[in-house]
Every structure is written in structure tokens, then in C-alpha cells.
Design a protein around this motif. Sequence first.
Motif, PDB file in Angstrom:
ATOM      1  N   LEU A   1      26.897 -56.810  -4.647  1.00 51.45           N
ATOM      2  CA  LEU A   1      25.810 -57.765  -4.003  1.00 51.45           C
ATOM      3  C   LEU A   1      26.352 -58.249  -2.638  1.00 51.45           C
ATOM      4  O   LEU A   1      25.592 -58.320  -1.552  1.00 51.45           O
ATOM      5  N   SER A   2      27.633 -58.599  -2.590  1.00 50.78           N
ATOM      6  CA  SER A   2      28.137 -59.261  -1.179  1.00 50.78           C
ATOM      7  C   SER A   2      27.912 -57.936  -0.437  1.00 50.78           C
ATOM      8  O   SER A   2      27.539 -58.396   0.851  1.00 50.78           O
ATOM      9  N   VAL A   3      28.214 -56.875  -0.682  1.00 48.22           N
ATOM     10  CA  VAL A   3      28.433 -55.753   0.545  1.00 48.22           C
ATOM     11  C   VAL A   3      26.750 -55.479   0.797  1.00 48.22           C
ATOM     12  O   VAL A   3      26.311 -55.526   2.068  1.00 48.22           O
ATOM     13  N   GLU A   4      25.824 -55.747   0.017  1.00 46.16           N
ATOM     14  CA  GLU A   4      24.428 -55.737   0.302  1.00 46.16           C
ATOM     15  C   GLU A   4      23.884 -56.755   0.969  1.00 46.16           C
ATOM     16  O   GLU A   4      22.946 -56.593   1.865  1.00 46.16           O
ATOM     17  N   TYR A   5      24.268 -58.047   0.877  1.00 52.52           N
ATOM     18  CA  TYR A   5      23.953 -59.032   1.693  1.00 52.52           C
ATOM     19  C   TYR A   5      24.189 -58.723   3.272  1.00 52.52           C
ATOM     20  O   TYR A   5      23.585 -58.934   4.035  1.00 52.52           O
ATOM     21  N   VAL A   6      25.487 -58.271   3.519  1.00 51.79           N
ATOM     22  CA  VAL A   6      25.884 -58.158   4.863  1.00 51.79           C
ATOM     23  C   VAL A   6      25.301 -56.821   5.411  1.00 51.79           C
ATOM     24  O   VAL A   6      24.965 -57.000   6.690  1.00 51.79           O
ATOM     25  N   GLN A   7      25.247 -55.705   4.654  1.00 53.80           N
ATOM     26  CA  GLN A   7      24.446 -54.607   5.297  1.00 53.80           C
ATOM     27  C   GLN A   7      22.931 -54.655   5.507  1.00 53.80           C
ATOM     28  O   GLN A   7      22.225 -54.058   6.091  1.00 53.80           O
ATOM     29  N   SER A   8      22.405 -55.642   4.597  1.00 55.77           N
ATOM     30  CA  SER A   8      20.918 -56.166   4.885  1.00 55.77           C
ATOM     31  C   SER A   8      20.345 -56.807   6.246  1.00 55.77           C
ATOM     32  O   SER A   8      19.676 -57.018   6.457  1.00 55.77           O
ATOM     33  N   GLY A   9      21.803 -57.218   6.684  1.00 51.67           N
ATOM     34  CA  GLY A   9      21.610 -57.916   8.021  1.00 51.67           C
ATOM     35  C   GLY A   9      21.207 -59.536   7.781  1.00 51.67           C
ATOM     36  O   GLY A   9      20.929 -60.178   8.472  1.00 51.67           O
ATOM     37  N   ALA A  10      21.305 -59.986   6.466  1.00 55.91           N
ATOM     38  CA  ALA A  10      21.251 -61.461   6.030  1.00 55.91           C
ATOM     39  C   ALA A  10      22.007 -62.234   7.006  1.00 55.91           C
ATOM     40  O   ALA A  10      21.331 -63.560   7.048  1.00 55.91           O
ATOM     41  N   ILE A  11      23.168 -62.083   7.594  1.00 57.44           N
ATOM     42  CA  ILE A  11      23.893 -62.899   8.242  1.00 57.44           C
ATOM     43  C   ILE A  11      24.159 -62.420   9.803  1.00 57.44           C
ATOM     44  O   ILE A  11      24.742 -63.219  10.551  1.00 57.44           O
ATOM     45  N   GLY A  12      23.484 -61.133  10.138  1.00 57.48           N
ATOM     46  CA  GLY A  12      23.207 -60.969  11.506  1.00 57.48           C
ATOM     47  C   GLY A  12      24.388 -59.968  11.850  1.00 57.48           C
ATOM     48  O   GLY A  12      24.927 -59.434  10.968  1.00 57.48           O
ATOM     49  N   GLU A  13      24.757 -60.060  12.940  1.00 55.39           N
ATOM     50  CA  GLU A  13      25.892 -59.232  13.585  1.00 55.39           C
ATOM     51  C   GLU A  13      27.222 -59.733  13.196  1.00 55.39           C
ATOM     52  O   GLU A  13      27.055 -60.940  13.507  1.00 55.39           O
ATOM     53  N   VAL A  14      28.086 -59.244  12.718  1.00 56.93           N
ATOM     54  CA  VAL A  14      29.401 -59.716  12.416  1.00 56.93           C
ATOM     55  C   VAL A  14      30.666 -59.178  13.450  1.00 56.93           C
ATOM     56  O   VAL A  14      30.704 -57.974  13.721  1.00 56.93           O
ATOM     57  N   ARG A  15      31.064 -60.483  13.917  1.00 57.85           N
ATOM     58  CA  ARG A  15      32.387 -60.136  14.960  1.00 57.85           C
ATOM     59  C   ARG A  15      33.519 -60.919  14.554  1.00 57.85           C
ATOM     60  O   ARG A  15      34.438 -60.606  15.008  1.00 57.85           O
ATOM     61  N   GLU A  16      33.477 -61.601  13.332  1.00 58.60           N
ATOM     62  CA  GLU A  16      34.717 -62.243  12.905  1.00 58.60           C
ATOM     63  C   GLU A  16      34.578 -62.580  11.451  1.00 58.60           C
ATOM     64  O   GLU A  16      33.700 -62.843  10.718  1.00 58.60           O
ATOM     65  N   ILE A  17      36.017 -62.527  10.972  1.00 60.15           N
ATOM     66  CA  ILE A  17      35.940 -62.595   9.284  1.00 60.15           C
ATOM     67  C   ILE A  17      37.421 -63.365   9.244  1.00 60.15           C
ATOM     68  O   ILE A  17      38.436 -63.279  10.052  1.00 60.15           O
ATOM     69  N   HIS A  18      37.349 -64.254   8.342  1.00 57.13           N
ATOM     70  CA  HIS A  18      38.581 -64.978   7.884  1.00 57.13           C
ATOM     71  C   HIS A  18      38.714 -64.838   6.226  1.00 57.13           C
ATOM     72  O   HIS A  18      37.982 -64.738   5.509  1.00 57.13           O
TER      73      HIS A  18
ATOM     74  N   PRO B   1      15.746 -63.890   0.741  1.00 60.25           N
ATOM     75  CA  PRO B   1      15.557 -63.217  -0.650  1.00 60.25           C
ATOM     76  C   PRO B   1      16.694 -62.460  -0.923  1.00 60.25           C
ATOM     77  O   PRO B   1      17.620 -61.985  -0.044  1.00 60.25           O
ATOM     78  N   LYS B   2      17.119 -62.269  -2.349  1.00 62.26           N
ATOM     79  CA  LYS B   2      18.207 -61.338  -2.793  1.00 62.26           C
ATOM     80  C   LYS B   2      18.076 -59.827  -2.015  1.00 62.26           C
ATOM     81  O   LYS B   2      16.786 -59.306  -2.154  1.00 62.26           O
ATOM     82  N   PRO B   3      19.147 -59.260  -1.517  1.00 61.60           N
ATOM     83  CA  PRO B   3      18.791 -58.080  -1.003  1.00 61.60           C
ATOM     84  C   PRO B   3      18.402 -57.006  -1.787  1.00 61.60           C
ATOM     85  O   PRO B   3      18.863 -57.069  -3.106  1.00 61.60           O
ATOM     86  N   LYS B   4      17.847 -56.067  -1.150  1.00 57.39           N
ATOM     87  CA  LYS B   4      17.305 -54.819  -1.999  1.00 57.39           C
ATOM     88  C   LYS B   4      18.878 -54.076  -2.513  1.00 57.39           C
ATOM     89  O   LYS B   4      19.778 -53.968  -2.007  1.00 57.39           O
ATOM     90  N   GLN B   5      18.974 -53.766  -3.836  1.00 60.09           N
ATOM     91  CA  GLN B   5      20.032 -52.789  -4.254  1.00 60.09           C
ATOM     92  C   GLN B   5      20.288 -51.404  -3.695  1.00 60.09           C
ATOM     93  O   GLN B   5      19.144 -50.756  -3.915  1.00 60.09           O
TER      94      GLN B   5
END
Length: 527
Positions: free
Chosen positions: A229-246, A445-449
Motif C-alpha cells: 500500500l505504501s508503494v501504491e500511494y507513492v506510485q499513484s502520485g498521492a504525494i507528487g514528485e519525489v526528490r527527497e527521502i529520510h 482516497p486509498k490508491p488503486k491496488q
Amino acid sequence: MSDTKITPKNDSQGEKNGVTRRDFIKNAAVGGAGFMIVPRHVLGRGMTPPSDLLNIAGVGIGGMGRSNLIALASQNITALCDVDWDYAGKAFERLSTDIEHLQTRVNQAPAGGQAQSQTRSGLNSSTPEQQLANMKRLYTEHWQKAKRYKDYREMLEKQKDIDAVVVATSDHMHTPIALAAMELGKHVYVQKPLTWSVAEARALAKKAKETKVATQMGNQGHSSDEARLSVEYVQSGAIGEVREIHVWTNRPLGFWPQGIPRPEALSVPADSLKWNGDGVDKRLAASFAGSYPVPDTLSWNLFLGVGPEVTYHPIYHPFNWRGWVDWGCGPIGDMGAHLLDVSLWALKLGLPTSIETVCTPFNKVSFPNATQTFFKFPARGKMPAVSLTWYDGGLLPPKPEELAENEEVNKDGGVMIVGSKGKLLHDTYGLNPRLLPKSLAESTPKPKQTLPRINSQNHELNWADAAKGKAEASSPFSYAAELTEIMLLGVVALRAGKKILYDPANMRVTNVPEANQYLQRDYRKGW
């Protein structure tokens, strides 16, 4: 298939009929989805088809290996191997007490309720009753009947009925054991980190591709619904373009010692030493020094294995090996596979081209008490470059401004993926994904599986199913080797003591030539 008689009793009988049980299972794994499972009634009453159960050997069974074997207790555990049978034996004898405690919780669970499982909460959907049955079977059946060895080489040579091997030794022995097993066509499950060195990770991936056996690294979160589900949130664009991770972990504090000198007697009188950092370190090393005989139950030579020659000391074994460079990979080796996984997976990060580690004092033999590592990943297609920062030893990233004053990040470990629209936080193993700010969480919404879910979320049984040709392995070496290489490049940068520029295509550090020695190691003579 229908023209071939399959006899599961033993290899010698199977060979008389033209196909061995081991060949049957090996061919099943290679055949993948095209493999047809032989139903029980075809073989007759009371017969178990060879597609139903694997003959599994465990190597390194006193720690995490025991948990792996509990999860696999529905299979045939036919061989057990450990260099220290006192330590391993005590771990298995504790099963008796563990069974009693879990049985009590099951008995006391409210009607319609469920007792809490006692291991790896949130990662395995098996019920406490199922776990209890597994623990009982491992203790009363497998533990009593399985053949026991100290040397995995002897085990692989003598015991021909082994289909698959679980490797849960210290990090430095993962590769030689896994390679030996794969050479014989045996499926392998290897605890994280997959290997001790970058070169070894590539060697295991290459061998897995050549042999086509079922492989799995023990980053069990990869099989959980929440990580997916974590992966699907990111890949669905829920948080937009990613440039930074901690990414952060609480290891090693409270788990194993680090930042300590190797035990060594004083070479000068104590009163000649100053009470400065160097003087205190030498006194500390001397306080550990002493003549400690190797326990009768421990084969120290087998523990050292491919590593360098080091005199036995109880500060190294058991368990504490993880904090020593000779045998372990420190906190990033212990927890990196559980914490970096979702980011690599969701963003297809590939390998970094720049790595720099800063740390508390590092004596080159014991990992420092705390490190911070900066990874730079290049752009991938339409996805921008990403900066990833690793923290351990109690270091934490800045608190997200979206959290309320009374809220905190999970200090035990977690990940914050920063996007152009918001942030995703998840705990270790990819668990408990949540969006920040609150307004984003409420409006998204919860991203598509899009990712398949692993049957029962049992990482070990998923591997067993892959070995039988009934499923695809969740975290095979083709994926796990890259995840491991990222982790180990943090160790390379630490040992180099400088920022390194990395050429992944050629597996080479380009700006600090002497750092290339840390990508691999020469094995000890005789290994």
C-alpha cells in the motif's frame, strides 16, 4: 507429466523410476506457472505428493533462523546446522516456554476475539493458533528428527534429500553458503543483508539467474499488504514528485555494542597514559582483554569462515558480531533492507552515484555509534534525481512541520518520503503508511491496488511456494541484490572516510581508488 511415475519416498527409489523428488521440485520451480500440482488422490491414500512439501535445511538457527523455521514448520525440516550448538540448542529449548506462553494467551482470548501473535506483529497474518501449531511441530517433530551438523559443507555433501536451504548466519557467511547450495540446485532463503560485500551481492544475483532456483532475501516487510500500500500511494502520485527521502533506525543503541576497540592488553604502563580519548580507548581495550577459551560447543574456525583470522573473545559471539566490520554490516546492514525497500521499489531508484557517510569516531574495526549517510540517485526517465539520507544510532531527521506539537515520528525507525504535494511516512517494514499534511490524508482516497498481495503475507511460505512453482518469490535475489548494494555502499563510504562517486555499470568507485578494496574481500586461506 502424466506418463512419469513420481515416488516421494526417497531419492534412491525415485531414481529407479526415472525422476528424483529433488529433480521434480527443481523442474517445478523452473516451470513456474505452467507447473501442474499433483493432487494427493493420484498418488494414493496417505501419500504426500512431492509438490506439497519441501525438505528444508536451516543453517544458523539460534537467532532469526529459528523464526524462519517456525514460519516453515509446515514443510519438512530435515537438517539443522549451526557452529554453536549450545547457543542454538538453548534457543530451540526455549520453544517449550514460548509455546506455553502463547498457549495461555490463546486460552485466555475473549470469545470471538483473538490472541496476539508473539512474533513479527503485523508482518504475518497467520493466526496465533496457526503459529502455535507451527511452534509445536518444530519443537516436537523437526527438532527431534532433523539431522544436525556444524559444517554446512558436510551437510550439503552428505544429506542428499535437501531441496532448499535457509541461511541465517552472520552476514559474512551468507554468500559462500548460498552459492554452495545453488551450485547443487537447491532453493535458498537468505537473511538480510543478502551479503557482506557488493561483489558478493552481484555474484548471488548472477548465480540465481543461472540456476533458476527460487531465491528470497529475508526482508519480510516486502510481502506485507501495508508495504505494498505504501508503494501504491507513492506510485499513484498521492504525494507528487519525489526528490527527497529520510530514513532512520534506532539501531544499534540497546541492541549490540559499537564504537568500541578490539580487546588488547596494554603495551605500556597504565600510569603512562593520559586521560584523553586515546588513553581512555586503550584502557577500555585492556579492560576487555583476557584469555578466553573457545567454548567446547563452538567451532570458532567455522564461525570465522571466509573472514580474517581473529582470536576468539566472547565480545564477538554470539550476536555481537553485527557491530564488528569483520563479520557484520552495522545498523544499515541490519535494518536497511526493511527501511530502504519501499523507496527503492516505489521510485525505481536504481543505484546511487554519490555516497557520503559522516559519523562519530570510527576505529575501522567496530562500527561507529552513529552515522548519517547521504545517497544521491540520478534521474530515471521522467522522474527527477533523489537525495536520500540515512540516520542511525539515535540520530533523527528534522521533525515534519505538518506534525502537531504533541506528535512525534516513530523513533524506533521509519521513513519520510517528501513529495511536491505532501509527505508519506511509514514505519519499519513499510508498515503504517500515512499522508501528511492531514488535509492531504483526508482528501486522498486509498490508491488503486496495482501490486499483487502475497498469500497469507508469509514471506517464508511465499518462497516455499516459489520453490514448488506455485508462486513468484516476493523478494528474489534479482531485486534483493540491488537493495543490498545500496546499503553496502553506505558501508564502503564509511570505510573510505570520504565522499565517493560510484559507477554502477562497472561496479567501481571513480574518485577514491583505494575505496574499491571495500567492494569485495579476499577470503581466508582454505575458504
